[in-house]
Write an enzyme that holds these catalytic residues in place. Sequence first.
Site, PDB file in Angstrom:
ATOM      1  N   CYS B 104       7.361  12.261  -9.059  1.00 29.36           N
ATOM      2  CA  CYS B 104       7.120  10.919  -8.556  1.00 29.36           C
ATOM      3  C   CYS B 104       5.736  10.592  -9.112  1.00 29.36           C
ATOM      4  O   CYS B 104       4.844  11.444  -9.129  1.00 29.36           O
ATOM      5  CB  CYS B 104       7.102  10.943  -7.033  1.00 29.36           C
ATOM      6  SG  CYS B 104       6.832   9.330  -6.331  1.00 29.36           S
ATOM      7  N   PHE B 210       8.040   1.063  -6.020  1.00 27.41           N
ATOM      8  CA  PHE B 210       7.853  -0.379  -6.183  1.00 27.41           C
ATOM      9  C   PHE B 210       7.432  -0.727  -7.594  1.00 27.41           C
ATOM     10  O   PHE B 210       7.053   0.151  -8.385  1.00 27.41           O
ATOM     11  CB  PHE B 210       6.767  -0.880  -5.204  1.00 27.41           C
ATOM     12  CG  PHE B 210       5.387  -0.345  -5.505  1.00 27.41           C
ATOM     13  CD1 PHE B 210       4.582  -0.920  -6.484  1.00 27.41           C
ATOM     14  CD2 PHE B 210       4.884   0.759  -4.817  1.00 27.41           C
ATOM     15  CE1 PHE B 210       3.321  -0.418  -6.764  1.00 27.41           C
ATOM     16  CE2 PHE B 210       3.620   1.267  -5.098  1.00 27.41           C
ATOM     17  CZ  PHE B 210       2.842   0.677  -6.078  1.00 27.41           C
ATOM     18  N   PRO B 383      -2.164   3.714  -5.862  1.00 26.62           N
ATOM     19  CA  PRO B 383      -1.565   2.534  -5.235  1.00 26.62           C
ATOM     20  C   PRO B 383      -1.905   2.482  -3.746  1.00 26.62           C
ATOM     21  O   PRO B 383      -2.055   3.524  -3.110  1.00 26.62           O
ATOM     22  CB  PRO B 383      -0.065   2.780  -5.424  1.00 26.62           C
ATOM     23  CG  PRO B 383       0.068   4.264  -5.454  1.00 26.62           C
ATOM     24  CD  PRO B 383      -1.202   4.807  -6.047  1.00 26.62           C
ATOM     25  N   GLY B 384      -2.024   1.270  -3.226  1.00 25.25           N
ATOM     26  CA  GLY B 384      -2.202   1.112  -1.784  1.00 25.25           C
ATOM     27  C   GLY B 384      -0.918   0.585  -1.183  1.00 25.25           C
ATOM     28  O   GLY B 384       0.157   1.004  -1.577  1.00 25.25           O
ATOM     29  N   MET B 386       1.496  -2.943   0.171  1.00 25.31           N
ATOM     30  CA  MET B 386       1.863  -4.221  -0.444  1.00 25.31           C
ATOM     31  C   MET B 386       0.999  -5.411   0.022  1.00 25.31           C
ATOM     32  O   MET B 386       1.119  -6.496  -0.518  1.00 25.31           O
ATOM     33  CB  MET B 386       3.334  -4.522  -0.201  1.00 25.31           C
ATOM     34  CG  MET B 386       3.679  -4.659   1.259  1.00 25.31           C
ATOM     35  SD  MET B 386       5.326  -5.339   1.508  1.00 25.31           S
ATOM     36  CE  MET B 386       6.314  -3.870   1.595  1.00 25.31           C
ATOM     37  N   HIS B 409      -3.519  10.447  -3.889  1.00 21.13           N
ATOM     38  CA  HIS B 409      -2.439   9.806  -4.649  1.00 21.13           C
ATOM     39  C   HIS B 409      -2.075   8.426  -4.131  1.00 21.13           C
ATOM     40  O   HIS B 409      -1.253   7.737  -4.729  1.00 21.13           O
ATOM     41  CB  HIS B 409      -1.204  10.703  -4.682  1.00 21.13           C
ATOM     42  CG  HIS B 409      -0.253  10.508  -3.539  1.00 21.13           C
ATOM     43  ND1 HIS B 409      -0.636  10.619  -2.218  1.00 21.13           N
ATOM     44  CD2 HIS B 409       1.069  10.233  -3.514  1.00 21.13           C
ATOM     45  CE1 HIS B 409       0.415  10.426  -1.438  1.00 21.13           C
ATOM     46  NE2 HIS B 409       1.453  10.189  -2.191  1.00 21.13           N
ATOM     47  N   GLY B 410      -2.623   8.025  -2.988  1.00 22.25           N
ATOM     48  CA  GLY B 410      -2.239   6.723  -2.453  1.00 22.25           C
ATOM     49  C   GLY B 410      -2.939   6.496  -1.131  1.00 22.25           C
ATOM     50  O   GLY B 410      -3.967   7.122  -0.838  1.00 22.25           O
ATOM     51  N   GLY B 412      -1.427   6.861   1.977  1.00 21.12           N
ATOM     52  CA  GLY B 412      -0.993   7.841   2.971  1.00 21.12           C
ATOM     53  C   GLY B 412      -0.407   7.141   4.178  1.00 21.12           C
ATOM     54  O   GLY B 412      -0.977   6.172   4.689  1.00 21.12           O
TER      55      GLY B 412
END
Lengths: 141, 486
Positions: B104, B210, B383-384, B386, B409-410, B412
């Site tokens: 991923c 996404f 990425p955060g 949306m 990685h993001g 969370g």
Amino acid sequence: MKKKRYTIIEHTADIGVAVEANDLAGIFVNAAHAMFDIMAERQASSPRSLRETINVRLSAEKPDELLVLWLNELLSLSATRGLIFVEYTVNRLDGNGLDISVHGEQRCHYRFKAEIKAATYNDLELLHGASSYTAKVIFDV
Amino acid sequence: MSDAWQGPLEKVDDYRWRIPRSYKPGMRVPGLVFADEKLLKDIRSDKALEQVANVAFLPGIVEASMAMPDIHWGYGFSIGGVAATDTEAGGVISPAGVGYDINCGIRLIKTDLVFDDIKDRIKDLTHALFSGIPAGVGSEGDIRVNPREEKQLLVKGSRWAVEEGYGTEADLECTEESGCMDGADPDAVSDRAYERGRSQSGTLGSGNHFLEVQVIDQLYDRELCDEFGFDLGRITVMIHSGSRGFGYQVCDDYVRSMIRCLQKYRINVPDRQLACAPVDSPEGKAYLGAMRCAANYGWANRQCLMHLTRRVFEKFFASSWEKLGMRLIYDVAHNIAKIETHTVKGKKMKLCVHRKGATRAFGPGQQGVPDRYQKTGQPVIIPGDMGRNSYMLVGTKAAMDETFGSTCHGAGRLKSRSAALRSIDSNKLLKDLASKGITVLASGRGTIVEEAPEVYKDVNDVVNVVHNAGISKRVCRMRPLGVIKG
């Protein structure tokens, strides 16, 4: 045995189910129902459709591992055959093996709610109480 | 939600916390958690820290079982976990340290478009992307492969896609591992995995996957921004997806077989999901070979998704993607295990680095970083959610020294999916997002609710920690304009 008895377990990233049944077969069937209920719901407008039957035979060293194996086999068959399983005929089931006929409908009759990647061994439980069985399975979604 | 974690956490500094080895007999190393006081409150609320302690049981683990600030409760490993094992001292590889969605990952595409070019057409562009890119549970795409081609795809990864006309050599250079891990072994993959993978290449999938059109709204380092060609108001595109059903099946096949390995190799772990085998055992080698196939599938998939995105932009703006400047900045995997050489206590060691919900963050001058990024360090794409922001950072030397070149990685996850469905009204959510100028389209409304901004930690807080801890460095921030989800 066909009655769906389960509750959803809260999990930060994933989702789990707690299943109850009078016998081991009920646990396997209810867990399968729970999994497909999380994944999809039948479209009300969709006509009755022909069901496809697949015979599933599996074996494992422990009953709880057999439960995870069973659920993952259904996920895999659902993905490759394009089916949502709705009914199960248990031909044979003991702690180490199963032979179950699974009956599925084409996925086009369903609206998808969530993708389950797999049933996991994390916090897995399968217990035999005085008069019933309970199980807990966490799914990776 | 389950009870809060009550175990011991020792403060190392404002951004580091230690779970001592003494917490559980059997821990081979301590736990090391990157977080601040604010994030720690939520991190303690579920079983994620217990999983950090459990990972410390893995044979051969070195330094620490690490957790990034986006850590949350997973299965086996927490999500946001990093663990490296010594391959030359019986170190193990665990499929749970990679996850079901092998490779991923996320890619960031820069464009020459600016906000003014699209501000009145965001809705239409989002609809065009939603029609042009297959998304949703079990979605199938037009990019189909026959069994012979599938083997090629598994061995070549993104290169397969480029050879099919779905990209360029420059795309390969800007992809981690050039979009292809060596050592992929198609013979280690089950027939069922092949079957599941055949129709899903070039599909986004569902859940937290996404595709997002974004605008750069904050620059942090002028010099680095100039290197990447970033300025305020520039439009970017982010794609988040993985290896789809193919990866799930590979993971399932090997978790099952490795449960037997716990007994065979006398491995003691507190959770069966941490099933593992020595990296150099037949089982470990087979998993690595199959996992690399899935990793290559993931890169080929995101390459195909980028190709489809470029096609939509070309049609929408009546211009070629080259003229629109749609250049891939970088593609990173955040669910993967890799054999890497790192210096531990002054000694070079060949390690198996598991990054489960964690991103490689190699610093400047590091082998494995493309030539064009040797000066800046590897781009790290975070990425955060949306409704808020996403980030681009770069890797640092401190990450090399401390985290085996790894970072978060993001954002969370904070709230369960069922809690989201119970408490969030989809109409109100869509209205709120629209008032911020964000268009969201998804196959099902449930997905939008399950992925609402409030179910995630604030990515700004998460990035603040990794930046201040020094394990990566902020370059710029984006905010979403148009989002498509499965």
